[in-house]
Design a protein around this motif. Structure first.
Motif, PDB file in Angstrom:
ATOM      1  N   ARG A 174       0.895  -1.216  -0.070  1.00 57.23           N
ATOM      2  CA  ARG A 174       0.042   0.051  -0.149  1.00 57.23           C
ATOM      3  C   ARG A 174       0.754   1.182   0.020  1.00 57.23           C
ATOM      4  O   ARG A 174       0.407   2.150  -0.616  1.00 57.23           O
ATOM      5  N   SER A 175       2.086   1.167   0.713  1.00 65.11           N
ATOM      6  CA  SER A 175       2.904   2.405   0.832  1.00 65.11           C
ATOM      7  C   SER A 175       4.342   1.990   1.529  1.00 65.11           C
ATOM      8  O   SER A 175       4.456   1.000   1.993  1.00 65.11           O
ATOM      9  N   THR A 176       5.109   2.652   0.976  1.00 64.36           N
ATOM     10  CA  THR A 176       6.586   2.780   1.678  1.00 64.36           C
ATOM     11  C   THR A 176       6.909   3.932   2.195  1.00 64.36           C
ATOM     12  O   THR A 176       6.917   5.120   1.603  1.00 64.36           O
ATOM     13  N   ASP A 177       7.333   4.018   3.375  1.00 67.42           N
ATOM     14  CA  ASP A 177       7.729   5.295   4.211  1.00 67.42           C
ATOM     15  C   ASP A 177       9.326   5.127   4.718  1.00 67.42           C
ATOM     16  O   ASP A 177       9.585   4.023   5.357  1.00 67.42           O
ATOM     17  N   LYS A 178       9.923   6.156   4.645  1.00 70.28           N
ATOM     18  CA  LYS A 178      11.470   5.976   5.119  1.00 70.28           C
ATOM     19  C   LYS A 178      11.609   7.289   6.043  1.00 70.28           C
ATOM     20  O   LYS A 178      11.329   8.237   5.938  1.00 70.28           O
ATOM     21  N   ALA A 179      12.034   6.822   7.529  1.00 73.54           N
ATOM     22  CA  ALA A 179      12.471   7.591   8.563  1.00 73.54           C
ATOM     23  C   ALA A 179      13.854   7.178   9.105  1.00 73.54           C
ATOM     24  O   ALA A 179      14.036   6.168   9.440  1.00 73.54           O
ATOM     25  N   GLY A 180      14.740   8.416   8.828  1.00 75.73           N
ATOM     26  CA  GLY A 180      16.013   8.062   8.948  1.00 75.73           C
ATOM     27  C   GLY A 180      16.666   6.946   8.064  1.00 75.73           C
ATOM     28  O   GLY A 180      16.687   7.138   6.899  1.00 75.73           O
ATOM     29  N   THR A 181      17.172   5.964   8.772  1.00 80.38           N
ATOM     30  CA  THR A 181      17.756   4.694   7.877  1.00 80.38           C
ATOM     31  C   THR A 181      16.871   3.602   7.746  1.00 80.38           C
ATOM     32  O   THR A 181      16.911   2.548   7.098  1.00 80.38           O
ATOM     33  N   ARG A 182      15.515   3.653   8.326  1.00 83.41           N
ATOM     34  CA  ARG A 182      14.632   2.584   8.424  1.00 83.41           C
ATOM     35  C   ARG A 182      13.494   2.712   7.400  1.00 83.41           C
ATOM     36  O   ARG A 182      12.749   3.803   7.386  1.00 83.41           O
ATOM     37  N   TRP A 183      13.007   1.621   6.945  1.00 81.06           N
ATOM     38  CA  TRP A 183      11.850   1.794   5.958  1.00 81.06           C
ATOM     39  C   TRP A 183      10.734   1.000   6.822  1.00 81.06           C
ATOM     40  O   TRP A 183      10.863   0.166   7.543  1.00 81.06           O
ATOM     41  N   HIS A 184       9.271   1.483   6.365  1.00 81.40           N
ATOM     42  CA  HIS A 184       8.162   1.044   7.093  1.00 81.40           C
ATOM     43  C   HIS A 184       7.362   0.695   5.609  1.00 81.40           C
ATOM     44  O   HIS A 184       6.994   1.739   4.824  1.00 81.40           O
ATOM     45  N   VAL A 185       7.005  -0.449   5.530  1.00 84.22           N
ATOM     46  CA  VAL A 185       6.132  -1.245   4.036  1.00 84.22           C
ATOM     47  C   VAL A 185       4.822  -1.470   4.623  1.00 84.22           C
ATOM     48  O   VAL A 185       4.747  -2.510   5.459  1.00 84.22           O
ATOM     49  N   SER A 186       4.058  -0.753   4.252  1.00 88.79           N
ATOM     50  CA  SER A 186       2.603  -1.188   4.615  1.00 88.79           C
ATOM     51  C   SER A 186       1.721  -1.929   3.554  1.00 88.79           C
ATOM     52  O   SER A 186       2.065  -1.883   2.473  1.00 88.79           O
ATOM     53  N   LEU A 187       1.286  -3.211   3.925  1.00 90.78           N
ATOM     54  CA  LEU A 187       0.703  -4.050   3.319  1.00 90.78           C
ATOM     55  C   LEU A 187      -0.895  -3.654   3.013  1.00 90.78           C
ATOM     56  O   LEU A 187      -1.526  -3.129   3.853  1.00 90.78           O
ATOM     57  N   ASP A 188      -1.793  -4.243   2.037  1.00 90.93           N
ATOM     58  CA  ASP A 188      -2.881  -3.816   1.894  1.00 90.93           C
ATOM     59  C   ASP A 188      -3.708  -4.719   2.916  1.00 90.93           C
ATOM     60  O   ASP A 188      -5.194  -4.367   3.081  1.00 90.93           O
ATOM     61  N   ASN A 189      -3.322  -5.789   3.462  1.00 94.24           N
ATOM     62  CA  ASN A 189      -3.925  -6.462   4.575  1.00 94.24           C
ATOM     63  C   ASN A 189      -3.943  -5.886   6.081  1.00 94.24           C
ATOM     64  O   ASN A 189      -4.207  -6.475   6.971  1.00 94.24           O
TER      65      ASN A 189
END
Length: 387
Positions: free
Chosen positions: A204-219
């Protein structure tokens, strides 16, 4: 071409563009060959970018060529094509008239909104950037898209002890390219080596904060990662042809002789399209126009197009073969693995699955069994395909 010793402009500095220059010289073309390449590099081998280049520093194979007197303009892009000349306009303002134009601009990595900061893998710069990331202390790599690039990046990452999660919206990724049985086998090899798969799920989306990524899925699930690679397939580089009048829906449509076709169905006799960017019908696909994004197909396209440009009869088409590596195994694919799937035929070190349509061999996939695939390739070449 209107003049056998005129000027041919080759737009695209990859293997297709290089090999068409060779073939033209080999067929006696003595005119001017002008090459236009958007990248700053001389033509190089792309298959190793997702294989050896991710494992070894500095592995970029510049392609040798027998073509003489080719004037290449690297770091220059074509921005327009006028069929009337034909004329090619470049991004530095030059307008080049020619007797024939070869469209060999290839493809680029497909991206989705919001994913422009993720890693991709299409060029030598992409490979160097990804290799540098993988050389760091192992972390968690999320790969969005379970195609051949995604699979081969997973192999390279596991070799460097990265934790790997592959996400794809399809339930069995690569089933269309390898057939259901071999695709299932391939992902079992990954899982056996610790690769996590999230199939049937979309990002659904990818977000980066500093050196870390947050990948959100549709479920509703979320993955935390140290790096994200997007491998969502390829998009043909046809934007520069937007006002040309050519049919550029999913690549440049051509006839079987690789001559470009306009949006109203006319054949542009002085224009040919080859390689990844071309969508070509063939007797080997039952007349369907498809794009073959494979090295061997690009080379074969170049040779056929060159004969057409110099007024010779093109050679018979040979069934395409491409390959991918999954850990210690080599998977080779012949034509299109569609139709009725056979039971796996055991071989000395692997197996083979064949596909039949209306009782005729239409494709095959062999794992560690090139001898068997060569036999089936001759069978298709002899009897044809009815898919």
């Amino acid at each position: 071409m209107r003049r056998p010793s005129g000027r041919v402009v080759i737009v695209g500095g990859g293997v297709a563009g290089l090999r068409v220059a060779e073939a033209l010289r080999g067929h006696g073309f003595s005119g001017e060959l002008l090459g236009i390449g958007a990248e700053d590099h001389a033509p190089y081998a792309r298959p190793p970018l997702s294989k050896a280049a991710l494992h070894n520093s500095g592995v970029v194979e510049v392609l040798a060529s027998s073509a003489t007197d080719v004037r290449w303009n690297f770091g220059t892009a074509a921005v327009d094509l006028d069929l009337a000349g034909p004329y090619v306009r470049l991004d530095d303002g030059r307008l080049i008239e020619s007797d024939a134009v070869v469209i060999a601009t290839g493809v680029r990595a497909r991206t989705l909104p919001g994913m422009d900061r993720t890693l991709s893998l299409r060029t030598v710069e992409d490979a160097e950037r990804l290799r540098g990331v993988l050389a760091e202390a192992p972390g968690h790599l999320v790969i969005i898209g379970a195609g051949f690039i995604g699979s081969e990046v997973a192999v390279a990452a596991r070799a460097r002890n990265w934790e790997v999660t592959v996400v794809d919206a399809q339930a069995t990724p690569l089933a269309a390219a390898l057939g259901p049985a071999v695709a299932q086998w391939l992902w079992e090899q990954h899982r056996a080596r610790g690769v996590h798969t999230r199939f049937g799920q979309s990002v659904r989306s990818t977000d980066k904060a500093g050196t870390r990524w947050h990948v959100s899925l549709d479920n509703g699930a979320a993955l935390e990662a140290d790096a994200v690679v997007t491998g969502l397939g390829a998009k043909p580089n046809t934007e520069w042809l937007g006002t040309s009048g050519l049919d550029v829906s999913d690549g440049v449509l051509t006839d079987e002789r690789r001559r470009a076709v306009t949006a109203d169905g006319a054949v542009a006799g002085d224009i040919v399209a080859i390689g990844d960017v071309a969508r070509t019908p063939s007797a080997l696909t039952g007349g369907r126009a498809i794009r073959w994004e494979h090295w061997t197909a690009a080379v074969a396209d170049a040779r056929r197009a060159a004969t057409v440009l110099v007024g010779l009869e093109p050679p018979p088409e040979l069934p395409t073969v491409f390959w991918t590596d999954v850990y210690q195994d080599r998977v080779q694919v012949l034509c299109l693995p569609s139709g009725t799937e056979s039971e796996p035929e055991p071989g000395p070190r692997g197996f083979c699955v064949r596909y039949d349509t209306a009782g005729v061999l239409s494709g095959a996939v062999a794992v560690n069994w090139p001898q068997r695939l060569a036999v089936l390739q001759r069978e298709i070449a002899k009897f044809g395909v009815t898919t």
